[in-house]
Design a protein around this motif. Structure first.
Motif, mmCIF file in Angstrom:
data_model
loop_
_atom_site.group_PDB
_atom_site.id
_atom_site.type_symbol
_atom_site.label_atom_id
_atom_site.label_comp_id
_atom_site.label_asym_id
_atom_site.label_seq_id
_atom_site.Cartn_x
_atom_site.Cartn_y
_atom_site.Cartn_z
ATOM 1 N N TYR A 1 -27.294 65.250 -9.117
ATOM 2 C CA TYR A 1 -26.995 66.674 -8.939
ATOM 3 C C TYR A 1 -25.738 66.855 -9.880
ATOM 4 O O TYR A 1 -24.907 66.644 -9.535
ATOM 5 C CB TYR A 1 -26.900 67.256 -7.461
ATOM 6 C CG TYR A 1 -26.510 68.752 -7.351
ATOM 7 C CD1 TYR A 1 -27.458 69.696 -7.379
ATOM 8 C CD2 TYR A 1 -25.245 69.052 -7.571
ATOM 9 C CE1 TYR A 1 -27.371 71.159 -7.550
ATOM 10 C CE2 TYR A 1 -24.930 70.570 -7.480
ATOM 11 C CZ TYR A 1 -25.824 71.483 -7.323
ATOM 12 O OH TYR A 1 -25.429 72.689 -7.582
ATOM 13 N N SER B 1 -21.934 69.312 -19.116
ATOM 14 C CA SER B 1 -22.975 69.583 -19.559
ATOM 15 C C SER B 1 -23.632 68.165 -20.446
ATOM 16 O O SER B 1 -22.659 67.279 -20.733
ATOM 17 C CB SER B 1 -23.036 70.485 -20.731
ATOM 18 O OG SER B 1 -22.234 70.243 -21.840
ATOM 19 N N LYS C 1 -34.350 67.705 -21.201
ATOM 20 C CA LYS C 1 -34.092 68.683 -20.365
ATOM 21 C C LYS C 1 -32.371 68.782 -20.338
ATOM 22 O O LYS C 1 -31.724 67.710 -20.197
ATOM 23 C CB LYS C 1 -34.308 68.454 -18.764
ATOM 24 C CG LYS C 1 -35.926 68.436 -18.693
ATOM 25 C CD LYS C 1 -36.436 69.990 -18.710
ATOM 26 C CE LYS C 1 -37.959 70.231 -18.629
ATOM 27 N NZ LYS C 1 -38.307 71.470 -18.572
ATOM 28 N N GLU C 2 -31.872 69.959 -20.460
ATOM 29 C CA GLU C 2 -30.651 70.343 -20.349
ATOM 30 C C GLU C 2 -30.020 70.117 -19.073
ATOM 31 O O GLU C 2 -30.292 70.523 -17.928
ATOM 32 C CB GLU C 2 -30.265 72.004 -20.823
ATOM 33 C CG GLU C 2 -28.877 72.196 -21.002
ATOM 34 C CD GLU C 2 -28.589 73.559 -21.466
ATOM 35 O OE1 GLU C 2 -27.322 73.818 -21.708
ATOM 36 O OE2 GLU C 2 -29.592 74.312 -21.415
ATOM 37 N N LEU C 3 -28.814 69.270 -18.983
ATOM 38 C CA LEU C 3 -28.146 69.258 -17.574
ATOM 39 C C LEU C 3 -26.818 70.037 -17.643
ATOM 40 O O LEU C 3 -25.813 69.947 -18.533
ATOM 41 C CB LEU C 3 -27.591 67.620 -17.645
ATOM 42 C CG LEU C 3 -28.592 66.512 -17.627
ATOM 43 C CD1 LEU C 3 -28.154 65.271 -17.491
ATOM 44 C CD2 LEU C 3 -29.599 66.793 -16.189
ATOM 45 N N VAL C 4 -26.898 71.030 -16.816
ATOM 46 C CA VAL C 4 -25.874 71.979 -16.546
ATOM 47 C C VAL C 4 -25.366 71.947 -15.000
ATOM 48 O O VAL C 4 -26.452 71.756 -14.056
ATOM 49 C CB VAL C 4 -26.027 73.288 -17.108
ATOM 50 C CG1 VAL C 4 -26.294 73.411 -18.663
ATOM 51 C CG2 VAL C 4 -27.434 73.789 -16.404
ATOM 52 N N THR D 1 -28.358 71.473 -11.883
ATOM 53 C CA THR D 1 -29.545 70.759 -12.238
ATOM 54 C C THR D 1 -29.799 69.647 -11.215
ATOM 55 O O THR D 1 -28.755 68.951 -10.939
ATOM 56 C CB THR D 1 -29.435 70.284 -13.630
ATOM 57 O OG1 THR D 1 -29.098 71.475 -14.531
ATOM 58 C CG2 THR D 1 -30.618 69.743 -14.056
ATOM 59 N N SER E 1 -32.462 66.332 -10.535
ATOM 60 C CA SER E 1 -33.395 65.517 -11.108
ATOM 61 C C SER E 1 -33.592 64.563 -9.950
ATOM 62 O O SER E 1 -32.898 64.088 -9.161
ATOM 63 C CB SER E 1 -32.778 64.663 -12.314
ATOM 64 O OG SER E 1 -32.534 65.608 -13.264
ATOM 65 N N THR F 1 -36.873 67.296 -13.529
ATOM 66 C CA THR F 1 -35.625 68.007 -13.506
ATOM 67 C C THR F 1 -35.745 69.434 -13.718
ATOM 68 O O THR F 1 -36.537 69.991 -14.162
ATOM 69 C CB THR F 1 -35.240 67.432 -14.934
ATOM 70 O OG1 THR F 1 -34.916 66.013 -14.874
ATOM 71 C CG2 THR F 1 -33.250 68.191 -15.140
ATOM 72 N N TYR F 2 -35.195 69.987 -12.494
ATOM 73 C CA TYR F 2 -35.160 71.223 -12.494
ATOM 74 C C TYR F 2 -33.591 72.106 -12.278
ATOM 75 O O TYR F 2 -32.625 71.754 -11.799
ATOM 76 C CB TYR F 2 -35.618 71.598 -10.889
ATOM 77 C CG TYR F 2 -37.074 71.420 -10.882
ATOM 78 C CD1 TYR F 2 -38.075 72.341 -11.339
ATOM 79 C CD2 TYR F 2 -37.484 69.800 -10.618
ATOM 80 C CE1 TYR F 2 -39.283 72.072 -11.050
ATOM 81 C CE2 TYR F 2 -39.049 69.854 -10.367
ATOM 82 C CZ TYR F 2 -39.915 70.795 -10.845
ATOM 83 O OH TYR F 2 -41.120 70.321 -10.611
ATOM 84 N N ARG F 3 -33.420 73.124 -12.759
ATOM 85 C CA ARG F 3 -32.512 74.089 -13.026
ATOM 86 C C ARG F 3 -32.642 75.067 -11.724
ATOM 87 O O ARG F 3 -33.325 75.865 -11.773
ATOM 88 C CB ARG F 3 -32.320 74.887 -14.137
ATOM 89 C CG ARG F 3 -31.234 75.977 -14.214
ATOM 90 C CD ARG F 3 -29.853 75.252 -14.424
ATOM 91 N NE ARG F 3 -28.630 76.314 -14.436
ATOM 92 C CZ ARG F 3 -28.353 76.934 -15.280
ATOM 93 N NH1 ARG F 3 -29.072 76.997 -16.729
ATOM 94 N NH2 ARG F 3 -27.260 77.858 -15.220
ATOM 95 N N ALA G 1 -29.101 76.149 -5.374
ATOM 96 C CA ALA G 1 -28.123 75.498 -6.025
ATOM 97 C C ALA G 1 -26.889 75.335 -5.092
ATOM 98 O O ALA G 1 -26.399 74.261 -4.849
ATOM 99 C CB ALA G 1 -27.776 75.703 -7.386
#
Length: 290
Positions: free
Chosen positions: A42, A47, A57-60, A63, A65, A118-120, A126
């Motif tokens: 998490y 970033s 997938k972008e990690l911000v 996010t 996984s 991987t999910y935003r 969140a």
């Protein structure tokens, strides 16, 4: 604490309480690797980019996984950037343990063959997941009565929230197909393949062991993963070989057999096809000094 290129897994993952949770600070590229456990992450701050089986997938912040043993993944960090994230691990025995209260595989059934893990998360989910991770981390760090039970209870809450979010983003037909397939005994077969991939586990052997037809097992793997059974088995074996190439000084011929291949020539051909380079070049690129 820097994330190592290869995680054999902390001793705890293979012990009496097969769970870990740590905070990692990343400021450099993490090469492709896999684990022999379930990993969940998490993002807290910063970033980056995560590449799972070739999909970026972008990690911000926010996010989440979920990573399984057959998934090769790496993390890219731009120069000058940093990434802070919770990184947790679950031993395979715990994941497939079948505990009636904390049956993690039943909770997450089907996710291991999603095209995207991987999910935003949305803002509300969140915030709740972050709060639970903070509480889990405190329980993991402190020695208090019932801290293990509290840790697992909160972990289950995290996965319930994740699964609800995931289900909302799956196509209804896809979700139903996976649920039906896994309810018909496939969870035991998948568990067996994860744990025994080094052995000569043919479809015929699985059919005999689990009392299903070859055609049923073959069709269900195709339905779940979009690949046939032997392709999935190859993927797991090559992922393990990648681990061995970057984390040990084993001869490459020994890596081939240790990963479950019957011959070096087959290993070399499959490795080249899947990784677009030879085993020797892969080891050289990852900086192993022999």
């Amino acid at each position: 604490m820097m994330f190592p290129y290869y995680l054999q897994g902390d001793d705890e993952v293979h012990g009496e309480f097969p769970f870990t949770l740590k905070i990692h600070h990343l400021d450099t590229h993490i090469p492709a690797h896999v684990h022999q456990f379930i990993e969940f992450t998490y993002v807290i701050q910063g970033s980056g980019v995560e590449i799972i089986d070739g999909v970026s997938k972008e990690l911000v912040p926010g996010t989440f996984s979920l990573l399984f043993p057959h998934q090769v993944h790496e993390i890219g960090i731009e120069p000058g950037e940093e990434l802070f994230l919770y990184v947790g691990a679950i031993g395979l025995k715990a994941f497939f343990g079948g505990d009636t209260l904390f049956d993690l595989h039943r909770l997450l059934r089907g996710a291991e063959f999603d095209s995207n893990t991987t999910y935003r998360l949305d803002e509300e989910t969140a915030a709740e997941v972050k709060r639970l991770f903070e509480q889990m981390y405190a329980e993991y760090q402190e020695e208090q009565p019932w801290n293990r039970e509290m840790f697992i209870a909160k972990l289950v809450q995290v996965f319930v929230l994740f699964n609800r979010f995931r289900q909302r983003h799956l196509a209804p037909d896809d979700a139903n197909l996976k649920a039906v397939a896994l309810s018909k005994g496939m969870r035991e077969i998948i568990s067996y393949v994860y744990l025994h991939f080094k052995e000569d586990i043919t479809l015929e052997m699985l059919a005999k062991k689990f009392n299903y037809s070859v055609s049923y097992i073959s069709a269900t793997f195709k339905q779940l993963a979009g690949e046939n059974y032997y392709s999935i088995l190859e993927r797991i074996r090559i992922a393990h070989a990648c681990n061995l190439l970057v984390s040990t000084s084993l001869k490459i011929t020994d890596v081939a057999y240790e990963a479950g291949f019957k011959s070096y020539s087959t290993f070399a051909r499959v490795f080249q096809s899947r990784m677009n380079m030879s085993p020797t070049m892969y080891r050289k690129n990852k900086g192993i000094a022999l």
